[in-house]
Scaffold this active site. Sequence first.
Site, PDB file in Angstrom:
ATOM      1  N   SER A 138      33.663  44.094 -72.921  1.00 20.95           N
ATOM      2  CA  SER A 138      34.858  44.804 -72.434  1.00 20.95           C
ATOM      3  C   SER A 138      35.105  44.361 -71.006  1.00 20.95           C
ATOM      4  CB  SER A 138      34.593  46.310 -72.463  1.00 20.95           C
ATOM      5  OG  SER A 138      35.571  47.015 -71.733  1.00 20.95           O
ATOM      6  N   TYR A 151      29.133  53.773 -71.156  1.00 20.62           N
ATOM      7  CA  TYR A 151      29.909  52.648 -71.700  1.00 20.62           C
ATOM      8  C   TYR A 151      29.821  51.434 -70.772  1.00 20.62           C
ATOM      9  CZ  TYR A 151      33.909  50.304 -73.956  1.00 20.62           C
ATOM     10  OH  TYR A 151      34.718  49.414 -74.617  1.00 20.62           O
TER      11      TYR A 151
END
Length: 256
Positions: A138, A151
Site C-alpha cells: 500500500s 495497517y
Amino acid sequence: MDKVALVTGSTSGIGLGIARQFAANGYHIMFHGLEANGAEIAKGVAEEFNVKTSFSNANLLEADEVKQLVRDAVAYFGTIHVLVNNAGIQFVSPIEEFPDQKYLNIIAINLNAAFFASKEAWGYMKAQKFGRIINVSSVHGLRASEFKVAYVASKHGVIGMTKVLALEGAGCNITVNAICPGYVKTPLVEGQIEDQAKAHNMTPDEVVTKVMLKKQAVKDFVPVEAIADMALLLAKESSKTITGSSFTLDGGWTAQ
Ligand code: NAD
C-alpha cells in the site's frame, strides 16, 4: 501458455480484478477468499475465459490454513507460477482504543500470511526455475497516516519482506515485488469511510475529499485495472530483472 496464479483474497476488490486480468491472459487461477459466493465466482471466470479455476476459503489467520491453501493449489494444478499475496484487512482507531486482537489479526493476515504462503510456494518455484511473487502492499507501506498503526506497520513489513525474498530468489528466477496503491474504491475502503468518519468526527463525503484523497495529487480513486495491469507485467518472463521493488500507483501521493 499454461501458467498458474494463486491470488489470495481474489473473491473481492483488487484481488478479483487481478485474478480476472490473469484469467483473461490465459492463466489458470486458484481463487481464494472468505466471500460466500467464492466458488461461483471461480466457476464464472473459468467459463468466461476458458481457463481452469479452483477455490479455497482458507482462513489466513491460521498459518496451517495458509500453507494448506498453497498445497491445495499445487494438488489441483500441479504447481504455482505466480503468487499474489493480496488479502488484507484494515482497522482505524487511535492507539489508546486500538483493540489488541485487531492489531494481531491485521499483522497475521496482511504480513504473516504472505510469509507462510511464500515459504510454502518457494520450493515449487525454485524447482521450475520460475516464480513471481507479487505482494499487494500500500502507499501505507511507504507513508503513515494517523489511526492506522497496525495497517501501516504490516504494510511497511511487507515491503521489507519483499526485499529480502527478492535477494533470496535472485539465483533461480524468482522475483518478488510489491505494489503500493493509493485509495481504490473496494469494500475495504467503503468500510474505512465509515470508521474514519467516526474517528475524525466527519461526514462520509468529507472523509473522501478531506482525508482520503487529500494526500493524492490526482483526486480520483486508483482503478483496480491499473493494479491488475501492473501485476500482469511483473509476472512476465521478460520481467525477470525487476525484483525487490515497490511500485507506487498512488495518484502522486509519495511524489510529495
Ligand atoms: P477487500 O476487502 O475488497 O478484499 C479483501 C479480501 O481479503 C477478501 O477476499 C477477503 O475475503 C479476504 N480476507 C480478509 N480476511 C481474510 C482472512 N482472515 N482469511 C482469508 N481471506 C481473508 O479489500 P481490497 O481493497 O481489495 O484490498 C486488497 C488488498 O489491497 C489488501 O491487502 C489491502 O490492504 C490492499 N490495498 C487496498 C487499498 C484500497 O484503497 N482498497 C489501497 C492500498 C492497498
